[in-house]
Design a protein around this motif. Sequence first.
Motif, mmCIF file in Angstrom:
data_model
loop_
_atom_site.group_PDB
_atom_site.id
_atom_site.type_symbol
_atom_site.label_atom_id
_atom_site.label_comp_id
_atom_site.label_asym_id
_atom_site.label_seq_id
_atom_site.Cartn_x
_atom_site.Cartn_y
_atom_site.Cartn_z
ATOM 1 N N ARG B 164 0.876 -1.182 0.000
ATOM 2 C CA ARG B 164 0.000 0.000 0.000
ATOM 3 C C ARG B 164 0.911 1.230 0.000
ATOM 4 N NH1 ARG B 164 -4.168 -0.337 4.745
ATOM 5 N NH2 ARG B 164 -5.368 1.085 3.457
ATOM 6 N N PRO B 165 0.895 2.006 -1.104
ATOM 7 C CA PRO B 165 1.820 3.142 -1.192
ATOM 8 C C PRO B 165 1.640 4.146 -0.062
ATOM 9 C CG PRO B 165 0.722 2.773 -3.281
ATOM 10 C CD PRO B 165 0.083 1.861 -2.314
ATOM 11 N N ILE B 166 0.450 4.154 0.578
ATOM 12 C CA ILE B 166 0.281 5.106 1.671
ATOM 13 C C ILE B 166 1.251 4.807 2.808
ATOM 14 C CG2 ILE B 166 -2.077 5.881 1.274
ATOM 15 C CD1 ILE B 166 -2.982 3.746 3.240
ATOM 16 N N ALA B 167 1.802 3.578 2.846
ATOM 17 C CA ALA B 167 2.782 3.262 3.882
ATOM 18 C C ALA B 167 3.988 4.189 3.768
ATOM 19 C CB ALA B 167 3.220 1.803 3.778
ATOM 20 N N LYS B 173 6.010 10.974 7.059
ATOM 21 C CA LYS B 173 5.490 11.883 8.091
ATOM 22 C C LYS B 173 6.025 11.515 9.471
ATOM 23 C CE LYS B 173 1.321 12.826 5.556
ATOM 24 N NZ LYS B 173 -0.075 12.423 5.395
ATOM 25 N N ILE B 174 6.038 10.224 9.784
ATOM 26 C CA ILE B 174 6.504 9.843 11.126
ATOM 27 C C ILE B 174 7.988 10.174 11.259
ATOM 28 C CG2 ILE B 174 6.930 7.391 10.560
ATOM 29 C CD1 ILE B 174 6.204 6.619 13.299
ATOM 30 N N VAL B 175 8.764 10.021 10.177
ATOM 31 C CA VAL B 175 10.194 10.307 10.289
ATOM 32 C C VAL B 175 10.408 11.802 10.525
ATOM 33 C CG1 VAL B 175 12.435 10.110 9.209
ATOM 34 C CG2 VAL B 175 10.756 8.386 8.783
ATOM 35 N N VAL B 176 9.726 12.645 9.747
ATOM 36 C CA VAL B 176 9.947 14.090 9.894
ATOM 37 C C VAL B 176 9.560 14.542 11.308
ATOM 38 C CG1 VAL B 176 9.174 16.351 9.141
ATOM 39 C CG2 VAL B 176 9.709 14.604 7.462
ATOM 40 N N GLY B 238 0.387 14.881 14.363
ATOM 41 C CA GLY B 238 0.123 14.694 12.926
ATOM 42 C C GLY B 238 0.469 13.321 12.384
ATOM 43 N N TRP B 239 1.540 12.725 12.896
ATOM 44 C CA TRP B 239 1.978 11.449 12.320
ATOM 45 C C TRP B 239 1.124 10.275 12.767
ATOM 46 C CZ3 TRP B 239 3.296 7.567 15.704
ATOM 47 C CH2 TRP B 239 3.492 7.945 17.039
ATOM 48 N N LEU B 240 0.474 10.397 13.938
ATOM 49 C CA LEU B 240 -0.048 9.199 14.602
ATOM 50 C C LEU B 240 -1.162 8.492 13.817
ATOM 51 C CD1 LEU B 240 -0.319 8.682 18.356
ATOM 52 C CD2 LEU B 240 -2.157 7.922 16.928
ATOM 53 N N PRO B 241 -2.244 9.201 13.429
ATOM 54 C CA PRO B 241 -3.289 8.493 12.699
ATOM 55 C C PRO B 241 -2.777 7.929 11.374
ATOM 56 C CG PRO B 241 -4.033 10.656 13.390
ATOM 57 C CD PRO B 241 -2.575 10.611 13.643
ATOM 58 N N ASP B 242 -1.860 8.653 10.715
ATOM 59 C CA ASP B 242 -1.359 8.178 9.432
ATOM 60 C C ASP B 242 -0.523 6.924 9.593
ATOM 61 O OD1 ASP B 242 -2.588 10.387 8.622
ATOM 62 O OD2 ASP B 242 -0.850 11.387 7.743
ATOM 63 N N ILE B 549 -16.695 19.972 12.939
ATOM 64 C CA ILE B 549 -15.894 18.761 12.720
ATOM 65 C C ILE B 549 -15.287 18.779 11.323
ATOM 66 C CG2 ILE B 549 -16.050 16.261 12.472
ATOM 67 C CD1 ILE B 549 -17.642 16.145 14.903
ATOM 68 N N SER B 550 -16.067 19.280 10.334
ATOM 69 C CA SER B 550 -15.495 19.405 8.986
ATOM 70 C C SER B 550 -14.288 20.322 9.008
ATOM 71 C CB SER B 550 -16.526 19.983 8.016
ATOM 72 O OG SER B 550 -17.658 19.185 7.997
ATOM 73 N N LEU B 551 -14.400 21.409 9.787
ATOM 74 C CA LEU B 551 -13.274 22.350 9.877
ATOM 75 C C LEU B 551 -12.050 21.671 10.465
ATOM 76 C CD1 LEU B 551 -14.723 25.765 11.041
ATOM 77 C CD2 LEU B 551 -13.277 25.306 9.065
ATOM 78 N N LEU B 552 -12.280 20.938 11.571
ATOM 79 C CA LEU B 552 -11.165 20.231 12.200
ATOM 80 C C LEU B 552 -10.530 19.262 11.219
ATOM 81 C CD1 LEU B 552 -12.164 19.149 15.811
ATOM 82 C CD2 LEU B 552 -10.339 20.660 15.102
ATOM 83 N N ARG B 553 -11.380 18.566 10.454
ATOM 84 C CA ARG B 553 -10.823 17.586 9.515
ATOM 85 C C ARG B 553 -10.047 18.286 8.415
ATOM 86 N NH1 ARG B 553 -14.570 12.617 7.992
ATOM 87 N NH2 ARG B 553 -12.547 11.990 7.192
ATOM 88 N N ARG B 554 -10.559 19.462 7.975
ATOM 89 C CA ARG B 554 -9.835 20.156 6.905
ATOM 90 C C ARG B 554 -8.517 20.724 7.408
ATOM 91 N NH1 ARG B 554 -13.450 24.334 4.694
ATOM 92 N NH2 ARG B 554 -15.146 23.171 5.633
ATOM 93 N N LEU B 555 -8.448 20.972 8.725
ATOM 94 C CA LEU B 555 -7.202 21.465 9.300
ATOM 95 C C LEU B 555 -6.090 20.411 9.159
ATOM 96 C CD1 LEU B 555 -6.489 24.009 10.881
ATOM 97 C CD2 LEU B 555 -6.880 22.739 12.979
ATOM 98 N N HIS B 556 -6.477 19.145 9.182
ATOM 99 C CA HIS B 556 -5.488 18.072 9.029
ATOM 100 C C HIS B 556 -5.351 17.767 7.547
ATOM 101 C CE1 HIS B 556 -6.691 17.746 13.230
ATOM 102 N NE2 HIS B 556 -5.459 17.351 13.412
ATOM 103 N N THR B 557 -4.505 18.604 6.892
ATOM 104 C CA THR B 557 -4.460 18.567 5.434
ATOM 105 C C THR B 557 -3.726 17.362 4.894
ATOM 106 O OG1 THR B 557 -2.473 19.866 5.577
ATOM 107 C CG2 THR B 557 -4.508 21.065 5.224
ATOM 108 N N GLY B 558 -2.971 16.674 5.739
ATOM 109 C CA GLY B 558 -2.180 15.554 5.241
ATOM 110 C C GLY B 558 -0.822 15.993 4.734
ATOM 111 N N SER B 559 -0.561 17.313 4.710
ATOM 112 C CA SER B 559 0.737 17.781 4.227
ATOM 113 C C SER B 559 1.752 17.758 5.371
ATOM 114 C CB SER B 559 0.593 19.191 3.675
ATOM 115 O OG SER B 559 1.842 19.830 3.709
#
Lengths: 122, 580
Positions: B164-167, B173-176, B238-242, B549-559
């Motif tokens: 799974r490329p998301i790995a 993210k976890i390394v940074v 940021g890294w934990l859920p990912d 909740i949508s706002l909170l989710r959008r705050l976690h952009t994945g970047s």
Amino acid sequence: MILGNYLAAATVFCLGLFTVLCRRNLVKIVMGLSLMEASTYLLLVSMAYRRGATAPVLSSPPAGQSPEQLVHGNVADPVLQNFCLTAIVIGVALTAVFLTIAVRVAQHYRSVDSRDVKALKG
Amino acid sequence: MSVAELLPLPVVIPIGSAILAPLVTKIHRRLPLIIGIGAMLGSLALLLVVATRVYSGNGQVLTHYFSAEKPVRGQVLGIAFAADPFGLTFALLAAGLGLLLLVSLLSEFGDIGERELGGLACLSQLLLAALIASALTADTVNLFVWFQVAALSSYGLTGFFLERPIALEAAFKIVVLTTIGSFAVFIGAAMLYAKNGALNFGQLHNTLDGEVSRPAIVALALLVAGFATKSGIAPFHGWLPDAHTPVPGAISALFSGLMVNLGIVAIVRLALQVYGRHSGHAILGLITGLGVGSALLGALMALAQDDLKRLLAWDTVSQMGVLLVGFASATAEGVAGATFHLVNHGLFKALLFLGAGAIVHATGVTRLSEMGGLARLRPITTAAFTVGAMSIAGVPGFNGYASLQLIHEGLHHQPAILVLALVAQVITVAALARAAYLGFYRRRAEPYQHLEAQHAGMRLSLITLGTACVALGVPPYLVVHEVARPAASILLNPAAYASGVLAGSGAVPPIALPFAYGKPGDLILTAVEIALGLLLAAAYLRIREPRPISLLRRLHTGSVNDYAAFAATGLAICAFVLIG
């Protein structure tokens, strides 16, 4: 000038942090983290500094001084220099891990832009 | 040979077998994990031998000095391992839970290639060894080293399953973020040494006596921020859920049940045992604030997730916050409850992640919206998941109830914090109830295309963990009085810990811990909490995602840039609060 060293370390750290926060290229992010790492080396060695101190080498003391005098006298702090070496070793391992992942990302996604690597969000 | 001299062995044995793992895999594919299971058994047995001494009486502190570098006039020259009731509790949890997780890894991945199996066994045992060592060490830089060992092995494990490329994305993210955290810890430890001339926790505690200088405060801010990154406390999370999303269930369980606790154990040791009362209330206030923030954010985000494992990972953010709030209350009840909750969280979160992993393994489906109807198809997994959910929810009779009750009792002098903790608890109940309903108890329109068979080892782990959750839930007077009470005592009496570390052994002073299981008031409060949680879950299933909740989710952009910015902001907040 030791204050200059601290300021230089802080500047390099902030430059590295700026790169990590503002550059999207993954390789540049790795370079930014390496800069932050390098600033810790400078900080550690500077904290070990004592004015007029000699190197913490006790085996062949300078003329007219015994090792006991050196221990009680003015030597740079060897523990912090030791930390610095540890940090360098860990830094090499980390950079290797980083670049491995960056290469893999480039192979998988055909991109090193952090905007293209955000499938996981929210 | 005295018991204290055994202390390095529980760490050395898993490291040795981790080094062997890539070599013996040539002889037989499964040998690395089998040797690993043996190593963890040995480690657990030795820790139990140490435990007979450490928990005896009111509790003991046992110290081992490496290379026999004994302290001279209060100056510690070498590295010391000290087993106190608090650290040993986490070490025992890591060894016991690690053993079960290796069993489930063996049963789930016994068929992958030999090189992969060797690597997997090596990395997971290195991680376990680092966790045990970080619980035992009494030295700031040694703690940093184990932090790095745990970090490097977690990078490897996150990026291990590349199908799974998301790995890869999660690994980056976890390394940074963890690297930024490790810089903070390292600079903090070095500053503290440069200012106070000590690395040993006991010696540091003694040198910090009186007025704490400003560099020592800055060092504390850096250390707290660094370890908070490791434990996924908001805003360093940021890294934990990912990192939990792409890895198999057993690895998620290893991360969530054990690894994130490393940061909590370190923060608690520094705040309570090293700085103690010297740093005043600022540090406890800061930790409480971080804890409440994570508890609420994690619970809200968990409520909104569609991916089952991501939901559980967000719940980990929330539970780590609850732990910090409990420890930061600095009352006997709160600290004992949080210690007990740390163990309970390890057990039920591992159970939930193994259950979720079993479902993903069987159906190939990760999203709750595509699941359903599993109660009939997978009764054991469903029962296990339900036990885990009820433990988190604090249903009386399961293990979470007693520990949450103690934490809430410890917060009675801070009503505002107590109310926020209860709100987070209600949202947690709702999130877990929603997950259990969507995944297991609702009907599914069409049958699954393909259901993979379940391995015996997986079933064994699920049943063992489920039993443990229930066993610790029957009125746990023994655990609370014999384990959690001495742990709370040693955390709240830093001078006793310091003298134990410096003298080679010491007794834990007795502490009063009023604990009555199932008081009517608590039972009513719990019933109201669970009812509100179930109502919230039912309501949330019917409405569209609310705007906050949508706002909170959008705050976690994945970047990764944004997550690093959150962490940098968090570091600035820590420094500002402590200095200000």
